[in-house]
Design a protein around this motif. Structure first.
Motif, PDB file in Angstrom:
ATOM      1  N   GLU A 374       0.840  -1.210   0.000  1.00 61.43           N
ATOM      2  CA  GLU A 374       0.000   0.000   0.000  1.00 61.43           C
ATOM      3  C   GLU A 374       0.876   1.261   0.000  1.00 61.43           C
ATOM      4  OE1 GLU A 374      -2.971   0.472  -0.677  1.00 61.43           O
ATOM      5  OE2 GLU A 374      -2.954   2.607  -0.205  1.00 61.43           O
ATOM      6  N   LEU A 375       1.950   1.238   0.784  1.00 58.56           N
ATOM      7  CA  LEU A 375       2.837   2.409   0.818  1.00 58.56           C
ATOM      8  C   LEU A 375       3.455   2.652  -0.558  1.00 58.56           C
ATOM      9  CD1 LEU A 375       4.579   1.727   4.255  1.00 58.56           C
ATOM     10  CD2 LEU A 375       3.041   3.641   3.726  1.00 58.56           C
ATOM     11  N   MET A 376       3.824   1.583  -1.221  1.00 56.42           N
ATOM     12  CA  MET A 376       4.427   1.711  -2.557  1.00 56.42           C
ATOM     13  C   MET A 376       3.408   2.212  -3.575  1.00 56.42           C
ATOM     14  SD  MET A 376       7.658   0.645  -2.563  1.00 56.42           S
ATOM     15  CE  MET A 376       8.056  -0.134  -4.121  1.00 56.42           C
ATOM     16  N   GLN A 377       2.229   1.596  -3.549  1.00 57.85           N
ATOM     17  CA  GLN A 377       1.249   1.930  -4.587  1.00 57.85           C
ATOM     18  C   GLN A 377       0.628   3.299  -4.380  1.00 57.85           C
ATOM     19  OE1 GLN A 377      -1.403  -1.472  -4.778  1.00 57.85           O
ATOM     20  NE2 GLN A 377      -0.007  -2.525  -6.150  1.00 57.85           N
ATOM     21  N   SER A 378       0.620   3.765  -3.129  1.00 57.22           N
ATOM     22  CA  SER A 378       0.045   5.089  -2.875  1.00 57.22           C
ATOM     23  C   SER A 378       1.081   6.194  -3.039  1.00 57.22           C
ATOM     24  CB  SER A 378      -0.537   5.134  -1.459  1.00 57.22           C
ATOM     25  OG  SER A 378       0.516   4.958  -0.518  1.00 57.22           O
ATOM     26  N   GLY A 379       2.288   5.820  -3.403  1.00 56.77           N
ATOM     27  CA  GLY A 379       3.329   6.832  -3.618  1.00 56.77           C
ATOM     28  C   GLY A 379       3.969   7.324  -2.336  1.00 56.77           C
ATOM     29  N   LYS A 380       3.713   6.659  -1.189  1.00 59.20           N
ATOM     30  CA  LYS A 380       4.361   7.086   0.071  1.00 59.20           C
ATOM     31  C   LYS A 380       5.738   6.449   0.234  1.00 59.20           C
ATOM     32  CE  LYS A 380       0.268   8.116   2.843  1.00 59.20           C
ATOM     33  NZ  LYS A 380      -0.839   7.356   2.246  1.00 59.20           N
ATOM     34  N   ALA A 381       6.038   5.476  -0.610  1.00 59.34           N
ATOM     35  CA  ALA A 381       7.371   4.866  -0.617  1.00 59.34           C
ATOM     36  C   ALA A 381       7.757   4.601  -2.065  1.00 59.34           C
ATOM     37  CB  ALA A 381       7.378   3.573   0.178  1.00 59.34           C
ATOM     38  N   ASP A 382       9.048   4.596  -2.310  1.00 54.48           N
ATOM     39  CA  ASP A 382       9.511   4.501  -3.698  1.00 54.48           C
ATOM     40  C   ASP A 382      10.162   3.157  -4.009  1.00 54.48           C
ATOM     41  OD1 ASP A 382       9.375   7.564  -4.530  1.00 54.48           O
ATOM     42  OD2 ASP A 382      10.127   7.424  -2.487  1.00 54.48           O
ATOM     43  N   LEU A 383      10.862   2.615  -3.034  1.00 55.61           N
ATOM     44  CA  LEU A 383      11.629   1.393  -3.290  1.00 55.61           C
ATOM     45  C   LEU A 383      11.378   0.410  -2.159  1.00 55.61           C
ATOM     46  CD1 LEU A 383      14.873   3.319  -4.177  1.00 55.61           C
ATOM     47  CD2 LEU A 383      13.609   1.921  -5.799  1.00 55.61           C
ATOM     48  N   LEU A 384      11.450  -0.872  -2.488  1.00 47.92           N
ATOM     49  CA  LEU A 384      11.149  -1.898  -1.489  1.00 47.92           C
ATOM     50  C   LEU A 384      12.085  -3.078  -1.682  1.00 47.92           C
ATOM     51  CD1 LEU A 384       9.276  -3.087   0.704  1.00 47.92           C
ATOM     52  CD2 LEU A 384       7.754  -3.839  -1.128  1.00 47.92           C
ATOM     53  N   GLN A 385      12.640  -3.509  -0.575  1.00 51.72           N
ATOM     54  CA  GLN A 385      13.519  -4.679  -0.564  1.00 51.72           C
ATOM     55  C   GLN A 385      12.929  -5.633   0.464  1.00 51.72           C
ATOM     56  OE1 GLN A 385      17.325  -2.999   0.308  1.00 51.72           O
ATOM     57  NE2 GLN A 385      18.382  -4.859  -0.262  1.00 51.72           N
ATOM     58  N   ALA A 386      12.923  -6.919   0.153  1.00 50.84           N
ATOM     59  CA  ALA A 386      12.361  -7.864   1.118  1.00 50.84           C
ATOM     60  C   ALA A 386      13.425  -8.871   1.515  1.00 50.84           C
ATOM     61  CB  ALA A 386      11.186  -8.602   0.500  1.00 50.84           C
ATOM     62  N   THR A 387      13.492  -9.177   2.789  1.00 51.41           N
ATOM     63  CA  THR A 387      14.479 -10.152   3.239  1.00 51.41           C
ATOM     64  C   THR A 387      13.829 -11.143   4.204  1.00 51.41           C
ATOM     65  OG1 THR A 387      15.175  -8.693   5.028  1.00 51.41           O
ATOM     66  CG2 THR A 387      16.453  -8.592   3.004  1.00 51.41           C
ATOM     67  N   VAL A 388      14.432 -12.322   4.253  1.00 51.39           N
ATOM     68  CA  VAL A 388      14.009 -13.341   5.211  1.00 51.39           C
ATOM     69  C   VAL A 388      14.757 -13.088   6.523  1.00 51.39           C
ATOM     70  CG1 VAL A 388      14.010 -15.825   5.696  1.00 51.39           C
ATOM     71  CG2 VAL A 388      13.637 -15.018   3.356  1.00 51.39           C
ATOM     72  N   LEU A 389      14.062 -13.209   7.625  1.00 48.12           N
ATOM     73  CA  LEU A 389      14.695 -12.986   8.933  1.00 48.12           C
ATOM     74  C   LEU A 389      15.855 -13.963   9.140  1.00 48.12           C
ATOM     75  CD1 LEU A 389      14.505 -11.564  11.764  1.00 48.12           C
ATOM     76  CD2 LEU A 389      13.210 -13.590  12.480  1.00 48.12           C
ATOM     77  N   ILE A 390      17.000 -13.430   9.456  1.00 50.33           N
ATOM     78  CA  ILE A 390      18.166 -14.280   9.740  1.00 50.33           C
ATOM     79  C   ILE A 390      18.637 -14.006  11.182  1.00 50.33           C
ATOM     80  CG2 ILE A 390      20.561 -14.802   9.108  1.00 50.33           C
ATOM     81  CD1 ILE A 390      18.619 -15.689   6.959  1.00 50.33           C
ATOM     82  N   PRO A 391      18.683 -15.029  11.995  1.00 54.45           N
ATOM     83  CA  PRO A 391      19.164 -14.843  13.377  1.00 54.45           C
ATOM     84  C   PRO A 391      20.685 -14.987  13.418  1.00 54.45           C
ATOM     85  CG  PRO A 391      18.370 -17.072  13.089  1.00 54.45           C
ATOM     86  CD  PRO A 391      18.274 -16.435  11.744  1.00 54.45           C
ATOM     87  N   TYR A 392      21.385 -13.913  13.122  1.00 52.08           N
ATOM     88  CA  TYR A 392      22.855 -14.034  13.073  1.00 52.08           C
ATOM     89  C   TYR A 392      23.403 -14.448  14.424  1.00 52.08           C
ATOM     90  CZ  TYR A 392      22.755 -12.124   8.425  1.00 52.08           C
ATOM     91  OH  TYR A 392      22.497 -11.961   7.103  1.00 52.08           O
ATOM     92  N   PRO A 393      24.318 -15.408  14.408  1.00 53.57           N
ATOM     93  CA  PRO A 393      24.882 -15.893  15.671  1.00 53.57           C
ATOM     94  C   PRO A 393      25.443 -14.736  16.501  1.00 53.57           C
ATOM     95  CG  PRO A 393      25.529 -17.322  13.871  1.00 53.57           C
ATOM     96  CD  PRO A 393      24.824 -16.149  13.252  1.00 53.57           C
ATOM     97  N   GLY A 394      25.062 -14.734  17.751  1.00 56.05           N
ATOM     98  CA  GLY A 394      25.538 -13.672  18.641  1.00 56.05           C
ATOM     99  C   GLY A 394      24.489 -12.618  18.905  1.00 56.05           C
ATOM    100  N   THR A 395      23.456 -12.549  18.072  1.00 55.46           N
ATOM    101  CA  THR A 395      22.394 -11.571  18.351  1.00 55.46           C
ATOM    102  C   THR A 395      21.459 -12.152  19.411  1.00 55.46           C
ATOM    103  OG1 THR A 395      20.996 -12.487  16.600  1.00 55.46           O
ATOM    104  CG2 THR A 395      22.412 -10.620  16.010  1.00 55.46           C
ATOM    105  N   PRO A 396      20.718 -11.280  20.115  1.00 58.21           N
ATOM    106  CA  PRO A 396      19.734 -11.792  21.081  1.00 58.21           C
ATOM    107  C   PRO A 396      18.698 -12.693  20.409  1.00 58.21           C
ATOM    108  CG  PRO A 396      20.105  -9.453  21.424  1.00 58.21           C
ATOM    109  CD  PRO A 396      20.841  -9.814  20.152  1.00 58.21           C
ATOM    110  N   LEU A 397      18.365 -12.418  19.150  1.00 58.03           N
ATOM    111  CA  LEU A 397      17.389 -13.269  18.460  1.00 58.03           C
ATOM    112  C   LEU A 397      17.929 -14.688  18.296  1.00 58.03           C
ATOM    113  CD1 LEU A 397      14.692 -13.519  16.892  1.00 58.03           C
ATOM    114  CD2 LEU A 397      15.989 -12.961  14.818  1.00 58.03           C
ATOM    115  N   TRP A 398      19.215 -14.809  17.996  1.00 59.69           N
ATOM    116  CA  TRP A 398      19.826 -16.135  17.831  1.00 59.69           C
ATOM    117  C   TRP A 398      19.737 -16.919  19.143  1.00 59.69           C
ATOM    118  CZ3 TRP A 398      24.193 -18.782  19.688  1.00 59.69           C
ATOM    119  CH2 TRP A 398      24.592 -19.893  18.928  1.00 59.69           C
ATOM    120  N   GLU A 399      20.018 -16.223  20.235  1.00 60.96           N
ATOM    121  CA  GLU A 399      19.977 -16.884  21.543  1.00 60.96           C
ATOM    122  C   GLU A 399      18.545 -17.325  21.872  1.00 60.96           C
ATOM    123  OE1 GLU A 399      22.757 -17.715  23.089  1.00 60.96           O
ATOM    124  OE2 GLU A 399      21.391 -18.790  24.429  1.00 60.96           O
ATOM    125  N   GLU A 400      17.589 -16.428  21.572  1.00 67.49           N
ATOM    126  CA  GLU A 400      16.182 -16.749  21.824  1.00 67.49           C
ATOM    127  C   GLU A 400      15.750 -17.950  20.971  1.00 67.49           C
ATOM    128  OE1 GLU A 400      13.824 -13.178  21.480  1.00 67.49           O
ATOM    129  OE2 GLU A 400      11.955 -14.257  21.806  1.00 67.49           O
TER     130      GLU A 400
END
Ligand code: SF4
Length: 485
Positions: A374-400
């Motif tokens: 919606e942000l892209m199509q309504s002109g409130k954003a111009d570019l979009l990149q999508a990524t898969v969540l990666i729990p890099y070793p050492g981050t709190p997310l990795w520990e969780e």
């Protein structure tokens, strides 16, 4: 000392490594190489201290292993120093072992976020002479070489071998004064190798970092601010002087300031005033990373007037529960409001979206996708990149993730942390659908509403060029997801 610094050959049938200056690693079929600011700073600092430094980025220069070995045989460096990351750490271990067989006297130093988390792992599984912890590996590498010359013990934060044993600690220093670093030597570090990024409108463009790394620094998944703590900023005059040097010596027309999040408040005001007072706002464009909820409308206008062009924002989720669990520190409403304010000021908004949180359902993920669309199509954003969540070793997310057994495979299958597949399970869906949503994100660029909003936003030849230049990148992303195994 004769030093080779940069990146060794790093290969996969999946594509070309996006390794330098990337907080998240991927293999791309149509890569643009980002200028690796801290490694380049290390090369510059060592040269300024009298070392004989050569910059060799085998990834950006497309140098394969046989040619790399030939370079080593011819040049015989005394030290090879390079950055590594989780998905390529194991191939770097194998490479180091091979290099040590042929060049046993060549010292090898490794640094980067993965080895900051697990320095001893690399010392045990491979044969580097040094593993340097922390994000200021430019300062620490320079100090390490001083201690070698004087026969002292390596500085804190360095792991090393002595008498057949591994020594060292992770007490790396986090308060170096960034203003004491020399400006990066762009010729030594071959700046033209890094001139292909599609979302720059003006050339030549240059990467700088006014800070290390993000003043918020709390998001649980975020590698550099979590592993390299202690946010520090260069003084505004120091930043402006570097921009002046880049403008005068290289004709810089665009700057990307890759601080994790640009500093705000009085510092930002001083920067904007400085850009205007020195007339840089007329000659170049300035882009950076920003957080939602950090700026008001007046500040966006102030940045636009000072020559700012593009702001990159993380759109981690459209679900408040997820933002809270990540310690993102914003409300969902801040996302839409921030996009609207930045666009109202005439700034380009680049969103980076993340999919695949273990506690999110498919409905939650689609809510994020729908907000981004919606942000892209309504002109409130111009570019979009999508990524898969990666729990890099050492981050709190990795520990969780470890504590909750969220991993879909052995957490030490590091080569699988390359965003080609989810690493973590999600609440109610199979892993394949997470990648599908990422792939679907790029189809937004093909919708009539988005294309119409792009057409309406074209005000100049530069706008047109920017839109045309993005096409190969979008096609490349679509191919990577559509044909992913
Ligand atoms: S605001 Fe952005 S850069 Fe800062 S910690 Fe969060 S995700 Fe990382």
């Amino acid at each position: 000392m004769k030093i080779l610094i940069g990146y060794p050959p790093t290969v996969s049938s999946k594509g070309i490594a996006t390794l330098g200056q990337n907080r998240q690693f991927q293999w791309f079929s149509n890569p643009s190489f980002l200028f690796p600011v801290v490694p380049a700073s290390a090369a510059t600092l060592l040269k300024s201290q009298g070392h004989d430094v050569t910059w060799l980025d085998c990834v950006a220069e497309r140098i394969q292993l046989p040619a790399f070995l030939e370079i080593l045989r011819k040049t015989r460096p005394e030290l090879l120093a390079f950055e590594t990351k989780t998905p390529v750490i194991k191939q770097h271990w194998r490479l180091i072992n091979q290099l040590k067989d042929e060049f046993p006297d060549m010292l090898i130093a490794l640094y980067g976020d993965h080895v900051t988390s697990f320095p001893e792992e690399s010392m045990r599984n491979s044969t580097p002479d040094y593993v340097i912890c922390g994000g200021d590996y430019d300062f620490v590498l320079a100090r390490l070489l001083e201690t070698r010359q004087t026969g002292q013990t390596p500085p804190d934060g360095v792991f090393y071998r002595r008498d057949g044993h591994i020594h060292g600690n992770r007490n790396f220093c986090t308060n170096h004064d960034l203003d004491t670093l020399p400006f990066i030597d762009r010729d030594l570090t071959k700046w033209r190798l890094y001139e292909r990024e599609y979302n720059f409108v003006r050339h030549p463009y240059f990467y700088i970092m006014s800070s290390r790394d993000c003043w918020w620094g709390k998001c649980k998944f975020c590698s550099w601010p979590r592993m390299y703590p202690n946010f520090r900023t260069r003084s505004v005059p120091h930043v402006l002087d570097e921009i002046g040097m880049l403008t005068e010596r290289y004709g810089a027309r665009e700057i990307f300031d890759d601080a994790g999040t640009l500093r705000t408040g009085a510092w930002l005001k001083e920067l904007c005033l400085g850009l205007t007072d020195r007339g840089y706002h007329r000659r170049l464009r300035y882009s950076c990373n920003m957080r939602f909820g950090a700026l008001g409308q007046d500040e966006y206008h102030m940045m636009k007037q000072a020559g700012f062009r593009l702001l990159k924002f993380g759109l981690e989720s459209a679900n408040q529960n997820t933002l809270d669990r990540l310690d993102k520190g914003i409300r969902v409403e801040d996302i839409t409001r921030g996009c609207a304010m930045a666009r109202a000021a005439g700034l380009t908004v680049h969103l980076t979206m993340i999919i695949g949180y273990p506690w999110e359902t498919m409905q939650d993920a689609l809510r994020t996708f729908n907000l981004a669309r919606e942000l892209m199509q309504s002109g409130k954003a111009d570019l979009l990149q999508a990524t898969v969540l990666i729990p890099y070793p050492g981050t709190p997310l990795w520990e969780e993730a470890r504590q909750n057994a969220w991993f879909l495979f052995d957490p030490e299958d590091y080569e699988r942390y390359d965003m080609r597949e989810p690493v973590l399970s999600t609440a109610d869906s199979d892993a394949r659908r997470v990648a599908d949503i990422c792939g679907r994100t790029y189809t937004v660029f093909l919708t009539p509403r988005y294309l119409w909003s792009r057409l309406k936003s074209i005000r100049s030849l530069e706008d047109l060029q920017l839109n045309l230049r993005g096409i190969p990148a979008v096609v490349g992303h679509l191919r990577e997801y559509i044909f992913a195994p």
